[in-house]
Design an enzyme around this catalytic site. Structure first.
Site, PDB file in Angstrom:
ATOM      1  N   HIS A  35      12.954 -33.226  -1.622  1.00 38.12           N
ATOM      2  CA  HIS A  35      12.102 -33.815  -2.682  1.00 38.12           C
ATOM      3  C   HIS A  35      10.634 -33.656  -2.246  1.00 38.12           C
ATOM      4  O   HIS A  35      10.172 -32.543  -2.001  1.00 38.12           O
ATOM      5  CB  HIS A  35      12.550 -35.270  -2.904  1.00 38.12           C
ATOM      6  CG  HIS A  35      11.958 -35.967  -4.089  1.00 38.12           C
ATOM      7  ND1 HIS A  35      11.378 -35.303  -5.136  1.00 38.12           N
ATOM      8  CD2 HIS A  35      11.838 -37.301  -4.386  1.00 38.12           C
ATOM      9  CE1 HIS A  35      10.947 -36.186  -6.037  1.00 38.12           C
ATOM     10  NE2 HIS A  35      11.204 -37.395  -5.598  1.00 38.12           N
ATOM     11  N   ASP A  40       5.788 -27.976  -5.368  1.00 34.72           N
ATOM     12  CA  ASP A  40       5.431 -27.999  -3.953  1.00 34.72           C
ATOM     13  C   ASP A  40       5.092 -26.620  -3.381  1.00 34.72           C
ATOM     14  O   ASP A  40       4.587 -26.526  -2.267  1.00 34.72           O
ATOM     15  CB  ASP A  40       6.579 -28.633  -3.147  1.00 34.72           C
ATOM     16  CG  ASP A  40       6.839 -30.063  -3.586  1.00 34.72           C
ATOM     17  OD1 ASP A  40       5.869 -30.823  -3.683  1.00 34.72           O
ATOM     18  OD2 ASP A  40       8.007 -30.408  -3.856  1.00 34.72           O
TER      19      ASP A  40
HETATM   20  N1  HAX Z   1      16.616 -21.740  -1.248  1.00 33.03           N
HETATM   21  C1  HAX Z   1      17.886 -21.466  -0.864  1.00 33.03           C
HETATM   22  N2  HAX Z   1      18.981 -21.948  -1.494  1.00 33.03           N
HETATM   23  C2  HAX Z   1      18.771 -22.698  -2.583  1.00 33.03           C
HETATM   24  C3  HAX Z   1      17.476 -22.995  -3.075  1.00 33.03           C
HETATM   25  C4  HAX Z   1      16.375 -22.486  -2.341  1.00 33.03           C
HETATM   26  N3  HAX Z   1      15.116 -22.760  -2.688  1.00 33.03           N
HETATM   27  N4  HAX Z   1      17.601 -23.757  -4.170  1.00 33.03           N
HETATM   28  C5  HAX Z   1      18.924 -23.957  -4.389  1.00 33.03           C
HETATM   29  N5  HAX Z   1      19.627 -23.321  -3.412  1.00 33.03           N
HETATM   30  C6  HAX Z   1      21.072 -23.321  -3.203  1.00 33.03           C
HETATM   31  C7  HAX Z   1      21.541 -24.762  -3.023  1.00 33.03           C
HETATM   32  O1  HAX Z   1      21.318 -25.188  -1.686  1.00 33.03           O
HETATM   33  C8  HAX Z   1      23.004 -24.639  -3.396  1.00 33.03           C
HETATM   34  O2  HAX Z   1      23.667 -24.026  -2.326  1.00 33.03           O
HETATM   35  P1  HAX Z   1      25.190 -24.459  -1.923  1.00 33.03           P
HETATM   36  O3  HAX Z   1      25.996 -24.207  -3.153  1.00 33.03           O
HETATM   37  O4  HAX Z   1      25.498 -23.577  -0.773  1.00 33.03           O
HETATM   38  O5  HAX Z   1      25.113 -25.928  -1.585  1.00 33.03           O
HETATM   39  C9  HAX Z   1      22.960 -23.636  -4.549  1.00 33.03           C
HETATM   40  O6  HAX Z   1      21.727 -22.889  -4.375  1.00 33.03           O
HETATM   41  C10 HAX Z   1      22.958 -24.256  -5.925  1.00 33.03           C
HETATM   42  O7  HAX Z   1      21.915 -25.211  -5.987  1.00 33.03           O
HETATM   43  P2  HAX Z   1      21.166 -25.506  -7.364  1.00 33.03           P
HETATM   44  O8  HAX Z   1      22.172 -26.074  -8.305  1.00 33.03           O
HETATM   45  O9  HAX Z   1      20.405 -24.317  -7.805  1.00 33.03           O
HETATM   46  O10 HAX Z   1      20.078 -26.588  -6.925  1.00 33.03           O
HETATM   47  P3  HAX Z   1      20.259 -28.169  -6.789  1.00 33.03           P
HETATM   48  O11 HAX Z   1      20.038 -28.778  -8.116  1.00 33.03           O
HETATM   49  O12 HAX Z   1      21.517 -28.526  -6.078  1.00 33.03           O
HETATM   50  O13 HAX Z   1      19.043 -28.518  -5.801  1.00 33.03           O
HETATM   51  C11 HAX Z   1      16.824 -28.425  -5.016  1.00 33.03           C
HETATM   52  C12 HAX Z   1      17.707 -28.512  -6.252  1.00 33.03           C
HETATM   53  C13 HAX Z   1      15.373 -28.617  -5.454  1.00 33.03           C
HETATM   54  C14 HAX Z   1      17.196 -29.544  -4.041  1.00 33.03           C
HETATM   55  C15 HAX Z   1      17.009 -27.036  -4.362  1.00 33.03           C
HETATM   56  O14 HAX Z   1      16.601 -26.034  -5.274  1.00 33.03           O
HETATM   57  C16 HAX Z   1      16.264 -26.887  -3.058  1.00 33.03           C
HETATM   58  O15 HAX Z   1      16.784 -27.276  -2.010  1.00 33.03           O
HETATM   59  N6  HAX Z   1      15.027 -26.295  -3.068  1.00 33.03           N
HETATM   60  C17 HAX Z   1      14.200 -26.193  -1.882  1.00 33.03           C
HETATM   61  C18 HAX Z   1      13.541 -27.509  -1.523  1.00 33.03           C
HETATM   62  C19 HAX Z   1      12.460 -27.869  -2.516  1.00 33.03           C
HETATM   63  O16 HAX Z   1      11.591 -27.070  -2.856  1.00 33.03           O
HETATM   64  N7  HAX Z   1      12.478 -29.124  -2.979  1.00 33.03           N
HETATM   65  C20 HAX Z   1      11.463 -29.638  -3.915  1.00 33.03           C
HETATM   66  C21 HAX Z   1      11.979 -29.741  -5.347  1.00 33.03           C
HETATM   67  C22 HAX Z   1      10.950 -30.294  -6.298  1.00 33.03           C
HETATM   68  C23 HAX Z   1      10.646 -31.717  -5.979  1.00 33.03           C
HETATM   69  O17 HAX Z   1      11.441 -32.616  -6.082  1.00 33.03           O
HETATM   70  N8  HAX Z   1       9.465 -31.951  -5.490  1.00 33.03           N
HETATM   71  O18 HAX Z   1       9.161 -33.145  -5.027  1.00 33.03           O
END
Ligand code: HAX
Length: 441
Positions: free
Chosen positions: A271, A373
């Site tokens: 987050h 971010d």
């Molecule tokens: N890099 C690598 N893998 C990623 C990814 C990324 N940036 N984003 C998603 N994935 C992966 C997930 O880890 C998941 O893998 P598994 O099936 O092996 O567990 C798969 O892709 C499916 O995930 P998703 O459905 O696309 O994404 P989620 O809704 O589960 O998660 C997240 C959303 C934001 C947590 C995720 O995209 C992520 O971890 N991003 C990187 C961290 C980040 O930038 N966080 C900030 C988000 C915005 C925010 O809240 N800001 O405050």
């Protein structure tokens, strides 16, 4: 604060009546279904909350009371000579649902200045922590120490009529928002600037004064803070920080306790901590490649290495969004206007050209586009603000605007204590075999 409070009372009373009538007529309408996968995957896509202040569309991004970020930049009042919105204006918009006048915004700036005094014991609590503590740990500890000042907690302990809850939550929300920049700036100056503190300047707006207390001078940095504080303020109700604040508040924990809980969630790397992770990741890439201007090919290889080592690419992906986050675009526009030749910003823009295709190719990432971010750190570094562990504190100060406006609405509308039903996998297995069909008891 009387004028704003009176206006909020009138608006929220009307809204409470409308909701009552709406539920009387339509309360049993079904708005969706829930699959087994959804309850095992973070309740993604389940509509289960009402949050009045903003709404997120997967394609178009965030709208605050119906207004997009470019619309806010056009319509909200600005500081003298500025082009970015004043966050006070966004707060009034979220609270009252109307674009405020410059006079309204100046009034609120003045009210927050009057309420900004932070009692000494808050600084003593922060001082008791080791200097090595993460700035978010210091920040949340400071907020917890400030809880001694809660109007709501005091009034509740003396006996409070339900219909008056919102009045004390409103006062706490205003006091808390007014005081946060001082606490945050104290932590920054303590940890990174040898404890050389800067006194507030009562003539400045909320974000301008924050920039001043952090020690960054100049019109452009103050403008960046106004933009930053505006775009990070709210992202509808289901994200971890907003939802946690709402959830904890639903137990009638006061606004200080609720906000502190929410900010502990913001401090997670998936987050709000992602803003520090992004810049850390870029610095590590520069070091590993031995250049501060990596080519797109080099960036692509580094991204693949990151994925191969089982890590996420920070700043990319989102649980709801399926397009480039307009908050990223607003920051990119700021960078192109104020620092087009900045090498770090150019690297951020090259990463934007490279990462989405690589994430798409994994076949599992639902949103390969950048989120808020992915850009913020590069803009801060440009002005010399390199202490990236502090970045989530900036996010937290901004987020207070959205979660506190929402908490006022929660209490004014008499929202219930939150308590969804959970099940065990044992029950799920029995249910699948037709042995137990009892849900929701
Ligand atoms: N890099 C690598 N893998 C990623 C990814 C990324 N940036 N984003 C998603 N994935 C992966 C997930 O880890 C998941 O893998 P598994 O099936 O092996 O567990 C798969 O892709 C499916 O995930 P998703 O459905 O696309 O994404 P989620 O809704 O589960 O998660 C997240 C959303 C934001 C947590 C995720 O995209 C992520 O971890 N991003 C990187 C961290 C980040 O930038 N966080 C900030 C988000 C915005 C925010 O809240 N800001 O405050």
């Amino acid at each position: 604060m009387g004028i704003i409070k009176d206006k909020f009372e009138a608006k929220s009373k009307q809204e409470a009546q409308d909701i009552k009538a709406l539920l009387k007529e339509n309360g049993s309408k079904v708005i969706g279904e829930v699959t087994l996968s959804q309850i095992y995957s973070g309740m993604r896509g389940i509509t289960g909350l009402v949050s009045e202040t903003s709404l997120l569309d997967a394609q178009d991004g965030i709208r605050f009371r119906g207004y997009s970020i470019p619309e806010l930049q056009e319509k909200l009042p600005r500081a003298e000579g500025g082009t970015e919105p004043l966050p006070e204006g966004l707060f009034l918009l979220m609270l009252l649902g109307e674009i405020p006048t410059k006079e309204d915004v100046d009034y609120l700036t003045n009210q927050w200045q009057r309420r900004s005094h932070v009692p000494k014991h808050v600084f003593h609590v922060i001082d008791a922590l080791p200097l090595t503590a993460h700035p978010m740990t210091m920040f949340v500890s400071g907020v917890m120490a400030l809880q001694t000042e809660s109007n709501f907690a005091e009034a509740y302990s003396k006996g409070l009529n339900k219909s008056d809850y919102w009045k004390h939550v409103f006062d706490d929300a205003m006091d808390l928002i007014a005081r946060l920049p001082h606490i945050a700036a104290y932590i920054y100056r303590k940890k990174y600037k040898f404890g050389e503190y800067i006194s507030p300047n009562g003539l400045l707006d909320w974000a301008g004064n924050f920039a001043h207390m952090l020690g960054y001078k100049g019109h452009d940095f103050a403008e960046l803070m106004r933009l930053y504080m505006t775009i990070h303020a709210d992202h509808e109700g289901g994200n971890v920080s907003a939802h946690t604040t709402h959830l904890v508040g639903s137990a009638l924990s006061d606004p200080y306790l609720s906000y502190a809980a929410g900010m502990n969630g913001l401090a997670g790397p998936l987050h709000g901590l992602a803003n520090q992770e992004v810049i850390k990741w870029i610095f590590e890439m520069q070091e590993s490649l031995g250049t501060d201007s990596p080519s797109k090919e080099q960036i692509g290889e580094y991204v693949k290495q990151t994925l191969a080592s089982g890590k996420v690419v920070p700043g990319y992906g989102h649980a709801v969004l399926r397009k480039t986050d307009p908050r990223f675009t607003a920051q990119m526009d700021f960078g192109k206007k104020h620092m087009p030749d900045d090498k770090l910003c150019q690297t951020v823009w090259n990463i934007y050209d490279v990462v989405p295709e690589i994430l798409k190719a994994t076949g599992k990432v639902k949103n390969p586009w950048p989120n808020v971010d992915a850009h913020s750190g590069a803009l801060l570094v440009h002005y010399g603000f390199k202490e990236y562990e502090f970045y989530t504190v900036l996010f937290a100060v901004s987020r207070s605007l959205g979660v506190m406006a929402s908490l006022c609405w929660d209490r004014a509308l008499g929202q219930s204590i939150e308590r969804p039903k959970s099940v065990t996998t044992e029950l799920v297995k029995k249910w699948l075999k037709g042995e137990d069909a009892i849900w929701g008891e």
